[in-house]
Design a protein around this motif. Sequence first.
Motif, short mmCIF file in Angstrom:
data_model
loop_
_atom_site.label_atom_id
_atom_site.label_comp_id
_atom_site.label_asym_id
_atom_site.label_seq_id
_atom_site.Cartn_x
_atom_site.Cartn_y
_atom_site.Cartn_z
N GLY A 234 44.23 36.75 50.39
CA GLY A 234 43.18 35.97 51.32
C GLY A 234 43.75 36.48 52.52
O GLY A 234 43.32 36.05 53.60
N GLY A 235 44.69 37.28 52.78
CA GLY A 235 45.22 37.92 54.09
C GLY A 235 46.48 37.02 54.59
O GLY A 235 46.74 37.51 55.88
N ALA A 236 47.01 36.21 53.74
CA ALA A 236 48.02 35.30 54.47
C ALA A 236 49.17 36.33 54.76
O ALA A 236 49.78 36.97 53.82
N ALA A 237 50.01 36.17 56.05
CA ALA A 237 51.07 36.85 56.23
C ALA A 237 52.53 36.29 55.39
O ALA A 237 52.46 34.98 55.09
N LEU A 238 53.30 37.21 55.23
CA LEU A 238 54.42 36.79 54.12
C LEU A 238 55.20 35.50 54.85
O LEU A 238 55.74 34.71 54.00
N GLU A 239 55.38 35.61 56.32
CA GLU A 239 56.13 34.32 56.63
C GLU A 239 55.22 33.07 56.45
O GLU A 239 56.05 32.02 56.29
N VAL A 240 54.12 33.05 56.29
CA VAL A 240 53.32 31.89 56.20
C VAL A 240 53.46 31.50 54.68
O VAL A 240 53.54 30.24 54.36
N SER A 289 41.22 25.03 47.44
CA SER A 289 41.42 25.85 48.74
C SER A 289 40.97 27.08 48.93
O SER A 289 40.99 27.95 47.85
N PRO A 290 40.75 27.77 50.05
CA PRO A 290 40.47 29.10 49.92
C PRO A 290 41.38 29.95 49.81
O PRO A 290 42.66 29.51 50.11
N ALA A 291 41.31 31.26 49.36
CA ALA A 291 42.20 32.28 49.45
C ALA A 291 43.14 32.37 50.84
O ALA A 291 42.19 32.30 51.91
N GLY A 292 44.23 32.70 51.09
CA GLY A 292 45.01 32.87 52.36
C GLY A 292 45.61 31.49 52.58
O GLY A 292 45.93 30.81 51.73
N ALA A 293 45.74 31.41 53.93
CA ALA A 293 46.56 30.11 54.39
C ALA A 293 45.67 29.18 54.84
O ALA A 293 44.78 29.34 55.22
N SER A 294 46.04 27.96 54.54
CA SER A 294 45.42 26.87 54.68
C SER A 294 46.17 25.29 54.66
O SER A 294 47.37 25.64 53.71
N LEU A 357 40.27 34.83 35.11
CA LEU A 357 39.37 33.83 35.79
C LEU A 357 39.43 33.19 37.09
O LEU A 357 38.65 32.74 37.59
N GLY A 358 40.69 33.63 37.68
CA GLY A 358 40.87 33.09 39.06
C GLY A 358 41.88 32.00 39.49
O GLY A 358 42.30 31.29 38.30
N TYR A 359 42.47 31.89 40.49
CA TYR A 359 43.21 30.81 40.75
C TYR A 359 42.81 29.53 40.58
O TYR A 359 43.48 28.69 39.88
N PRO A 360 41.33 29.21 40.87
CA PRO A 360 41.04 27.72 40.61
C PRO A 360 40.94 27.53 38.92
O PRO A 360 41.13 26.01 38.74
N ALA A 361 40.74 28.45 38.14
CA ALA A 361 40.85 28.15 36.77
C ALA A 361 42.32 27.92 36.24
O ALA A 361 42.46 27.10 35.40
N LEU A 362 43.23 28.63 36.99
CA LEU A 362 44.63 28.26 36.67
C LEU A 362 44.86 26.49 36.87
O LEU A 362 45.64 26.09 36.21
N THR A 363 44.43 26.18 38.18
CA THR A 363 44.84 24.64 38.25
C THR A 363 44.13 23.86 37.34
O THR A 363 44.49 22.75 36.98
N VAL A 364 42.65 24.21 36.91
CA VAL A 364 42.08 23.33 35.77
C VAL A 364 42.97 23.27 34.48
O VAL A 364 43.19 22.52 33.74
N PHE A 365 43.48 24.60 34.33
CA PHE A 365 44.42 24.76 33.10
C PHE A 365 45.61 23.86 32.93
O PHE A 365 45.98 23.01 32.12
N ALA A 366 46.04 23.83 34.26
CA ALA A 366 47.37 23.01 34.70
C ALA A 366 47.07 21.67 34.62
O ALA A 366 47.80 20.74 34.08
N ALA A 367 45.80 21.12 34.93
CA ALA A 367 45.33 19.69 35.06
C ALA A 367 45.33 19.23 33.48
O ALA A 367 45.68 18.08 33.39
N VAL A 368 44.93 20.17 32.65
CA VAL A 368 45.03 19.78 31.07
C VAL A 368 46.25 19.39 30.71
O VAL A 368 46.50 18.40 30.01
N LEU A 369 47.24 20.24 31.34
CA LEU A 369 48.59 20.10 30.65
C LEU A 369 49.12 18.58 31.27
O LEU A 369 50.05 17.90 30.71
N VAL A 370 48.73 18.10 32.49
CA VAL A 370 49.19 16.99 33.18
C VAL A 370 48.55 15.72 32.32
O VAL A 370 49.29 14.60 32.42
N THR A 371 47.35 15.92 31.67
CA THR A 371 47.01 15.00 30.79
C THR A 371 47.99 14.58 29.70
O THR A 371 48.14 13.39 29.37
#
Length: 396
Positions: A234-240, A289-294, A357-371
């Motif tokens: 998303g264009g975030a700087a390495l420092e961020v 969250s959008p790609a990049g810094a937020s 599948l993208g980063y959002p899909a990873l968080t869904v996969f992780a949420a299954v593990l949280v159960t």
Amino acid sequence: MSIGIAVAALLAEDVSGSEKLAGLAQTMQVLGAAVASFLLAHVMGRRGRRVGLTLGYLLGAAGAVLCVVAGVVRSFPLLLVGTTLLGSATAANNQARYAATDLARPAQRARALSLVVWATTIGAVAGPNLTGWAGRAGRALGVPTLTGPFVFGAAGLLAAALVVSVFLRPDPLLVAREAAVARGGAVRHGTSWARVREVVRTRPGVAAGAAALALAHAVMISVMVMTPLHMHHGGAALEVIGVVISVHVLGMYAFAPVVGWATDRFGRPAVLGAGAVVLLVSLALAGTSPAGASYRIAAGLFLLGLGWSLCTIAGSTLLSESAPLDARTDVQGAADLVMGLTAAAAGAVAGVVVGTLGYPALTVFAAVLVTGIATAAEFARRTAGRPAADDEPLAL
């Protein structure tokens, strides 16, 4: 450890000449830590905490030295051997948290364990900030710049081995065993995988604690390692990106004493459940969250670290106090072995999920593990009970 982790991939790429092989250094370190966890725990079961922890730090120091040599002679296989041995220091650090519980009063076990976890904050924050200085120091010593941090790491691990060898007296595990024998209990030595399986099957707290540890670590590792890539795309700087990871580390360690107090005050299952809730909130924030810094992804990574802290401290305490003395070290080592292997697998799968599948899909996969963590917490709540009298350490 953190100063070496900061440059391991860079040194691997430089020595191998391949970006594709750069990640192997960190992978071997994770696998080395997983295997060493059980081996060191077995040594502790026979010789006590002091011998096992000292051995772990010495093996880690030897691994750091081999990394330096590999950089000088430009040998990639030797570098992988070095990083594998370096994982022994991670295993020793993990086992150190258990040593804090051996002689702790039952109502203060989690707080004792959490202080050891909290101390990690100092090294985790200071280490990467010393990378530049260590590189210059390496050049002054006549070794490649990227090996300088490993020279510094070897010195630190040797110092840790010295501190444990000199000051961890009397050995807390051996004293706890002597106390059990004095009360008329019997403590067997030389446990086995069969004994570990028996303990896991017959002690619900051990099974719940081990499951929560493995799943929480898998969730944390899988999301943490892919977040910099998501931000970079998303264009975030390495420092961020560095700031976000620092905030994540802060969440992991800085509040450990508070988590330990809460675990003793409200119970292990309650804090495990709270950890699952915090992890779900963190995944919701990071995944949307959008790609990049937020600010959203920064908050998500902070809560990811905090949720890991809640689950790790509560799960480790539950596991330790539920295991009998004769099998305690092997059970702890087996739990850390499973935790490390699960995290390594989750990190590998995370790359595939994000790539397809993208980063959002990873968080869904992780949420299954949280159960699974929530299930472990509920299982621990329903089967909660105090350890048997002959398993209680002497409160000093």
